[in-house]
Scaffold this active site. Sequence first.
Site, short mmCIF file in Angstrom:
data_model
loop_
_atom_site.label_atom_id
_atom_site.label_comp_id
_atom_site.label_asym_id
_atom_site.label_seq_id
_atom_site.Cartn_x
_atom_site.Cartn_y
_atom_site.Cartn_z
N TYR A 1 0.79 -1.21 -0.04
CA TYR A 1 0.17 -0.05 -0.18
C TYR A 1 1.04 1.24 -0.06
O TYR A 1 0.35 2.28 -0.36
CB TYR A 1 -1.01 0.08 1.31
CG TYR A 1 -1.89 -0.88 1.14
CD1 TYR A 1 -2.37 -1.75 0.23
CD2 TYR A 1 -3.07 -0.71 2.34
CE1 TYR A 1 -3.41 -2.64 0.26
CE2 TYR A 1 -4.26 -1.54 2.52
CZ TYR A 1 -4.49 -2.49 1.29
OH TYR A 1 -5.51 -3.37 1.32
N CYS B 1 -2.03 -2.00 9.63
CA CYS B 1 -1.20 -1.54 8.39
C CYS B 1 -0.93 -0.11 8.59
O CYS B 1 -1.97 0.49 8.81
CB CYS B 1 -1.85 -1.84 7.11
SG CYS B 1 -1.19 -1.06 5.57
N ASN B 2 0.39 0.22 9.07
CA ASN B 2 0.65 1.69 9.33
C ASN B 2 0.08 2.52 8.00
O ASN B 2 -0.35 3.66 8.51
CB ASN B 2 2.39 1.65 9.43
CG ASN B 2 2.66 1.23 10.69
OD1 ASN B 2 2.90 1.82 11.61
ND2 ASN B 2 2.95 -0.18 10.71
N CYS C 1 6.16 -0.43 9.90
CA CYS C 1 5.37 -1.26 9.11
C CYS C 1 5.18 -2.49 9.80
O CYS C 1 6.23 -3.19 10.20
CB CYS C 1 6.07 -1.35 7.78
SG CYS C 1 5.38 -2.58 6.60
N HIS D 1 5.01 -5.48 8.52
CA HIS D 1 5.76 -6.43 7.81
C HIS D 1 7.11 -6.39 8.44
O HIS D 1 7.61 -7.77 8.46
CB HIS D 1 5.84 -6.20 6.51
CG HIS D 1 4.87 -6.44 5.58
ND1 HIS D 1 3.73 -5.70 5.56
CD2 HIS D 1 4.47 -7.45 4.75
CE1 HIS D 1 2.51 -6.29 4.72
NE2 HIS D 1 3.23 -7.52 3.99
#
Length: 259
Positions: free
Chosen positions: A44, A75-76, A184, A186
């Site tokens: 994103y 999700c940041n 993030c 992830h």
Amino acid sequence: MNSNNQPIGIFDSGIGGTSIWKAIHQLLPNERTIYLADSKNAPYGQKSKEEIIALSMKNTDFLLEMKCKLIVVACNTATTNAIQELRAKYDIPFIGIEPAIKPAVTHSKTQIIGILATQGTLNSALFNKTTEKYQDTKIIEQVGHGLVQLIENGDINSPEMTKLLHSYLTPMIEANIDYLVLGCSHYPYLIPQIKKILPEHIQIIDSGEAVAKQTQNILREKVGFSSAENSEPVFYTNTNPKVLTEILGNKYTVEKKNF
């Protein structure tokens, strides 16, 4: 507060938000959870604000069809770009995830911290509003170009990942940071790699535990806890389930859905 056995919905641009899911599941093992990995549209961080809002609403609609009682935006980039619009449109509690700058600033001895995040997070108005509060601390921002895509491809320990991390972290080390904020969801999967590069005195901070505690607070104050015991989590992805299955330790079934 009465019990509420409806599930908690969690979405991310891909598999990274499972780092948040793990923290929530560990703290609240009796809660049903539905995790949505929008890997088809990852990352994103390179999309426009309008695209991020549209994708976040699409994910929310899917989770609401599943009767979720609250939604965690794991999700940041989606949080910093879309959570205000989500809260304005939907009558359900949303919990967002932002880079954990405050604890890093609070505990920093050098008053120099680093943040590794996506372009979408670092460019967002919400992120800039947050960093403006900490004028006395030097915040070194670094966009993690390419990191999310490598994680989504299952290439966490690849030579390319190692090379990218060295290029992003070395300037921060030379600038004398003593805290590195992972901006993030992830990136916690890169902590073993990052620790090999950073000197031991540099602390790494991510947002998982804080988001789990906030989820617990919202359940207590507004929504209600589940009365079930050890509910089995549900995982959906819109791409090949292989990488998501592997990142979960092959413990859970991941279903592919078009959304």
